[in-house]
Design an enzyme around this catalytic site. Structure first.
Site, PDB file in Angstrom:
ATOM      1  CG  ASP A  59      -1.999   0.917   1.292  1.00  0.00           C
ATOM      2  OD1 ASP A  59      -1.817   2.064   0.850  1.00  0.00           O
ATOM      3  OD2 ASP A  59      -3.079   0.524   1.765  1.00  0.00           O
ATOM      4  CB  THR A 134      -8.786  12.689 -13.530  1.00  0.00           C
ATOM      5  OG1 THR A 134     -10.019  12.775 -14.223  1.00  0.00           O
ATOM      6  CG2 THR A 134      -9.005  13.225 -12.119  1.00  0.00           C
ATOM      7  CG  ASP A 135     -11.210  14.947 -17.866  1.00  0.00           C
ATOM      8  OD1 ASP A 135     -11.512  14.171 -16.937  1.00  0.00           O
ATOM      9  OD2 ASP A 135     -11.694  14.846 -19.014  1.00  0.00           O
ATOM     10  CD  GLU A 136     -14.231  12.294 -13.375  1.00  0.00           C
ATOM     11  OE1 GLU A 136     -14.743  12.421 -12.255  1.00  0.00           O
ATOM     12  OE2 GLU A 136     -14.438  11.317 -14.104  1.00  0.00           O
ATOM     13  CE1 TYR A 160     -10.593   9.208  -9.272  1.00  0.00           C
ATOM     14  CE2 TYR A 160     -11.914  10.469 -10.833  1.00  0.00           C
ATOM     15  CZ  TYR A 160     -10.749   9.772 -10.528  1.00  0.00           C
ATOM     16  OH  TYR A 160      -9.755   9.651 -11.456  1.00  0.00           O
ATOM     17  CE  LYS A 164      -6.217  11.195  -9.502  1.00  0.00           C
ATOM     18  NZ  LYS A 164      -5.079  10.230  -9.381  1.00  0.00           N
TER      19      LYS A 164
HETATM   20  P1  NAD Z   1      -7.658   1.429 -11.769  1.00  0.00           P
HETATM   21  O1  NAD Z   1      -8.746   1.577 -10.763  1.00  0.00           O
HETATM   22  O2  NAD Z   1      -7.863   0.492 -12.901  1.00  0.00           O
HETATM   23  O3  NAD Z   1      -6.304   0.975 -11.041  1.00  0.00           O
HETATM   24  C1  NAD Z   1      -5.860   1.556  -9.854  1.00  0.00           C
HETATM   25  C2  NAD Z   1      -4.734   0.683  -9.310  1.00  0.00           C
HETATM   26  O4  NAD Z   1      -4.239   1.277  -8.108  1.00  0.00           O
HETATM   27  C3  NAD Z   1      -5.166  -0.746  -8.957  1.00  0.00           C
HETATM   28  O5  NAD Z   1      -4.226  -1.674  -9.462  1.00  0.00           O
HETATM   29  C4  NAD Z   1      -5.181  -0.756  -7.437  1.00  0.00           C
HETATM   30  O6  NAD Z   1      -4.923  -2.028  -6.875  1.00  0.00           O
HETATM   31  C5  NAD Z   1      -4.078   0.240  -7.121  1.00  0.00           C
HETATM   32  N1  NAD Z   1      -4.234   0.849  -5.789  1.00  0.00           N
HETATM   33  C6  NAD Z   1      -5.379   1.400  -5.272  1.00  0.00           C
HETATM   34  N2  NAD Z   1      -5.129   1.848  -4.030  1.00  0.00           N
HETATM   35  C7  NAD Z   1      -3.823   1.589  -3.754  1.00  0.00           C
HETATM   36  C8  NAD Z   1      -2.986   1.827  -2.634  1.00  0.00           C
HETATM   37  N3  NAD Z   1      -3.464   2.412  -1.525  1.00  0.00           N
HETATM   38  N4  NAD Z   1      -1.698   1.435  -2.705  1.00  0.00           N
HETATM   39  C9  NAD Z   1      -1.209   0.828  -3.818  1.00  0.00           C
HETATM   40  N5  NAD Z   1      -1.974   0.566  -4.908  1.00  0.00           N
HETATM   41  C10 NAD Z   1      -3.248   0.947  -4.877  1.00  0.00           C
HETATM   42  O7  NAD Z   1      -7.339   2.890 -12.252  1.00  0.00           O
HETATM   43  P2  NAD Z   1      -6.947   3.467 -13.695  1.00  0.00           P
HETATM   44  O8  NAD Z   1      -8.178   3.720 -14.449  1.00  0.00           O
HETATM   45  O9  NAD Z   1      -5.870   2.639 -14.254  1.00  0.00           O
HETATM   46  O10 NAD Z   1      -6.357   4.897 -13.259  1.00  0.00           O
HETATM   47  C11 NAD Z   1      -4.977   5.060 -12.941  1.00  0.00           C
HETATM   48  C12 NAD Z   1      -4.721   6.520 -12.617  1.00  0.00           C
HETATM   49  O11 NAD Z   1      -5.088   7.330 -13.740  1.00  0.00           O
HETATM   50  C13 NAD Z   1      -5.555   7.041 -11.440  1.00  0.00           C
HETATM   51  O12 NAD Z   1      -4.742   7.908 -10.682  1.00  0.00           O
HETATM   52  C14 NAD Z   1      -6.703   7.803 -12.095  1.00  0.00           C
HETATM   53  O13 NAD Z   1      -7.167   8.837 -11.269  1.00  0.00           O
HETATM   54  C15 NAD Z   1      -6.011   8.336 -13.337  1.00  0.00           C
HETATM   55  N6  NAD Z   1      -6.887   8.584 -14.501  1.00  0.00           N
HETATM   56  C16 NAD Z   1      -7.733   7.607 -14.957  1.00  0.00           C
HETATM   57  C17 NAD Z   1      -8.502   7.844 -16.098  1.00  0.00           C
HETATM   58  C18 NAD Z   1      -9.443   6.804 -16.662  1.00  0.00           C
HETATM   59  O14 NAD Z   1     -10.207   7.111 -17.576  1.00  0.00           O
HETATM   60  N7  NAD Z   1      -9.399   5.564 -16.210  1.00  0.00           N
HETATM   61  C19 NAD Z   1      -8.412   9.075 -16.748  1.00  0.00           C
HETATM   62  C20 NAD Z   1      -7.547  10.055 -16.245  1.00  0.00           C
HETATM   63  C21 NAD Z   1      -6.776   9.784 -15.122  1.00  0.00           C
HETATM   64  O1  DAU Z   2     -12.459  11.860 -17.020  1.00  0.00           O
HETATM   65  C1  DAU Z   2     -11.509  10.966 -16.494  1.00  0.00           C
HETATM   66  C2  DAU Z   2     -12.201  10.028 -15.551  1.00  0.00           C
HETATM   67  O2  DAU Z   2     -12.974   9.151 -16.346  1.00  0.00           O
HETATM   68  C3  DAU Z   2     -11.251   9.238 -14.659  1.00  0.00           C
HETATM   69  O3  DAU Z   2     -10.574  10.135 -13.827  1.00  0.00           O
HETATM   70  C4  DAU Z   2     -12.026   8.227 -13.806  1.00  0.00           C
HETATM   71  O4  DAU Z   2     -11.129   7.455 -13.042  1.00  0.00           O
HETATM   72  C5  DAU Z   2     -12.809   7.348 -14.743  1.00  0.00           C
HETATM   73  O5  DAU Z   2     -13.586   6.451 -13.988  1.00  0.00           O
HETATM   74  C6  DAU Z   2     -13.705   8.178 -15.654  1.00  0.00           C
HETATM   75  O6  DAU Z   2     -14.791   8.805 -14.911  1.00  0.00           O
HETATM   76  P1  DAU Z   2     -16.283   8.849 -15.492  1.00  0.00           P
HETATM   77  O7  DAU Z   2     -17.218   9.003 -14.370  1.00  0.00           O
HETATM   78  O8  DAU Z   2     -16.382   9.802 -16.625  1.00  0.00           O
HETATM   79  O9  DAU Z   2     -16.326   7.353 -16.121  1.00  0.00           O
HETATM   80  P2  DAU Z   2     -17.441   6.212 -16.090  1.00  0.00           P
HETATM   81  O10 DAU Z   2     -16.956   5.151 -17.030  1.00  0.00           O
HETATM   82  O11 DAU Z   2     -17.824   5.804 -14.726  1.00  0.00           O
HETATM   83  O12 DAU Z   2     -18.687   6.935 -16.764  1.00  0.00           O
HETATM   84  C7  DAU Z   2     -18.600   7.544 -18.034  1.00  0.00           C
HETATM   85  C8  DAU Z   2     -19.957   8.184 -18.316  1.00  0.00           C
HETATM   86  O13 DAU Z   2     -20.933   7.147 -18.481  1.00  0.00           O
HETATM   87  C9  DAU Z   2     -20.459   9.058 -17.186  1.00  0.00           C
HETATM   88  O14 DAU Z   2     -21.152  10.177 -17.742  1.00  0.00           O
HETATM   89  C10 DAU Z   2     -21.454   8.179 -16.446  1.00  0.00           C
HETATM   90  C11 DAU Z   2     -21.992   7.275 -17.543  1.00  0.00           C
HETATM   91  N1  DAU Z   2     -22.397   5.897 -17.121  1.00  0.00           N
HETATM   92  C12 DAU Z   2     -21.479   5.155 -16.441  1.00  0.00           C
HETATM   93  C13 DAU Z   2     -21.796   3.885 -16.021  1.00  0.00           C
HETATM   94  C14 DAU Z   2     -20.801   3.050 -15.244  1.00  0.00           C
HETATM   95  C15 DAU Z   2     -23.631   5.387 -17.467  1.00  0.00           C
HETATM   96  O15 DAU Z   2     -24.444   6.066 -18.129  1.00  0.00           O
HETATM   97  N2  DAU Z   2     -23.937   4.126 -17.074  1.00  0.00           N
HETATM   98  C16 DAU Z   2     -23.082   3.353 -16.351  1.00  0.00           C
HETATM   99  O16 DAU Z   2     -23.461   2.204 -15.979  1.00  0.00           O
END
Ligand code: NAD
Ligand code: DAU
Length: 355
Positions: A59, A134-136, A160, A164
């Site tokens: 962790d 993230t852009d969020e 979330y 971030k």
């Molecule tokens: P994910 O949820 O798939 O993976 C997260 C990983 O972090 C997992 O392997 C988990 O086991 C590990 N983790 C969680 N808590 C931990 C801890 N306390 N110590 C060590 N490991 C830990 O996430 P992802 O979608 O791959 O996102 C990775 C990064 O990119 C995140 O920081 C997220 O905010 C950022 N991000 C994601 C997206 C997206 O669309 N998925 C977009 C922009 C930024």
């Molecule tokens: O913008 C970057 C972010 O994108 C990352 O930082 C986050 O980690 C990642 O989870 C993602 O966030 P979103 O909330 O945009 O992603 P999600 O896939 O959960 O949802 C995308 C869009 O779809 C959002 O408007 C919610 C909608 N949605 C999502 C789910 C899971 C649905 O309509 N139905 C669903 O069941």
């Protein structure tokens, strides 16, 4: 060869990053991951024979472990992906997001500062702490607003995105206060292989393949800016190697789509791939369900800075990226069975039962 500590390298984006850079042999990688529900050892199984990929189950909040890793492996960079990442989970249970994304980022950052302080001057200059964000954090855009730039105001709306945003602020403050050479990247929505099927695109692909309901929140007109995961991975590497310390780089696909458009595209591709499926037309599975509380209406990223300063551009279009992604989910049945555990089914019940 350089050494990188990668946190969260068993998750979606982290494992794509680790796979890519072990294939290129860019660096020895020390992969620290807690293996939360989203972390999957199956994402990196092929690397267990690789002597330059060292997996450590732990962790980022464990300061003793982080200290030991830094002093033992002496990294040239720490690339911090580890986070709790699902907005819906942050609404139902925000605490884990505070623990990992804020307290965990702080612990990691502070241990890295101690390590960095003791480096020789040359290594001190070249060391990097790269924070993946993230852009969020920028909040929600109106229909006519310009896309987010690196100067957009922080206005996070979910636990979330607030967690971030806090992590980003801490990282930035370690540059300003202590001179730690940090980089921050803020990326839009990723999709591609190895994404845990709680997120929109893999959830919809797998539900459609199983003939299950496709639950679209609200009116389905929320907009996200989609980027294929490997384009994000390539952008991270460019920033790590060539970015200016203390700066932020926005990364996005310039690919704004409403959720309903995304789901319809998935359905159309599946109709073509499975013309005889009894689920055809897959779009008949679409069901509008109760909206996500505080649901951000629109995200869009202005990537001009990384494009002009570092020459980045995405290689995939939405069409090519979606086709690759859908084929991957169709072909990787073992991986899918392994992630659809009891815990996954519990989450689906918790999130969708009352919508
Ligand atoms: P994910 O949820 O798939 O993976 C997260 C990983 O972090 C997992 O392997 C988990 O086991 C590990 N983790 C969680 N808590 C931990 C801890 N306390 N110590 C060590 N490991 C830990 O996430 P992802 O979608 O791959 O996102 C990775 C990064 O990119 C995140 O920081 C997220 O905010 C950022 N991000 C994601 C997206 C997206 O669309 N998925 C977009 C922009 C930024
Ligand atoms: O913008 C970057 C972010 O994108 C990352 O930082 C986050 O980690 C990642 O989870 C993602 O966030 P979103 O909330 O945009 O992603 P999600 O896939 O959960 O949802 C995308 C869009 O779809 C959002 O408007 C919610 C909608 N949605 C999502 C789910 C899971 C649905 O309509 N139905 C669903 O069941």
């Amino acid at each position: 060869m350089k050494t990188w500590v990668v946190t969260g390298g068993a998750g979606f984006i982290g494992s794509n990053f680790v796979q890519r850079h072990r294939m290129l042999k860019s660096a020895r990688i020390i992969n620290l991951d807690k293996l939360s529900y989203a972390g999957n050892i199956g994402n990196i199984n092929n690397l267990f024979e690789d002597p330059d990929h060292i997996f450590i189950h732990g962790d980022i909040n464990d300061r003793i472990l982080v200290h030991d890793i830094l002093t033992k492996y002496h990294p040239d960079a720490v690339i911090h992906f580890a986070a709790e990442t699902h907005v819906d989970r942050s609404i139902i249970g925000p605490e884990a997001f505070i623990t990992t994304n804020i307290a965990g980022t702080f612990s990691l950052l502070d241990e890295v500062r101690n390590y960095w302080n003791n480096l020789d001057p040359g290594l001190k200059d070249t060391f990097r702490f790269h924070h993946i964000s993230t852009d969020e954090v920028y909040g929600s855009l109106g229909p006519d607003d310009a896309p987010f730039t690196e100067f957009s105001r922080y206005e996070p709306n979910s636990p979330y995105s607030a967690s971030k945003a806090s992590g980003d602020h801490l990282v930035r403050s370690y540059f300003t206060t202590y001179g730690l050479p940090v980089l921050i990247t803020n990326c839009s929505n990723n999709y591609g292989p190895f994404q845990f099927p709680e997120k929109l695109i893999p959830l919809m692909i797998l539900n459609a393949l199983d003939g299950k309901v496709l639950p679209v929140y609200g009116d389905g007109k929320n907009i996200r800016d989609w980027l294929y995961v490997m384009d994000h991975v390539n952008a991270i590497y460019l920033v790590l190697e060539q970015g200016n310390v203390g700066e932020t780089y926005n990364i996005g696909g310039s690919c704004q789509k409403t959720n309903i458009e995304v789901v319809q595209t998935i359905c159309e591709i599946l109709d073509q791939l499975f013309p005889n499926s009894h689920n055809k037309p897959h779009a008949s599975l679409i069901t509008f369900v109760k909206d996500r509380p505080g649901h951000d209406r629109r995200y869009a990223i202005d990537s001009s800075k990384i494009k002009h300063k570092l020459g980045w551009k995405p290689a995939e279009t939405f069409e090519t990226g979606m086709e690759k992604t859908i084929l991957w989910y169709i072909e990787n049945t073992k991986w899918i069975q392994s992630v659809k555990s009891g815990a996954y089914r519990d989450w689906i019940d918790i999130n969708y039962e009352k919508r």
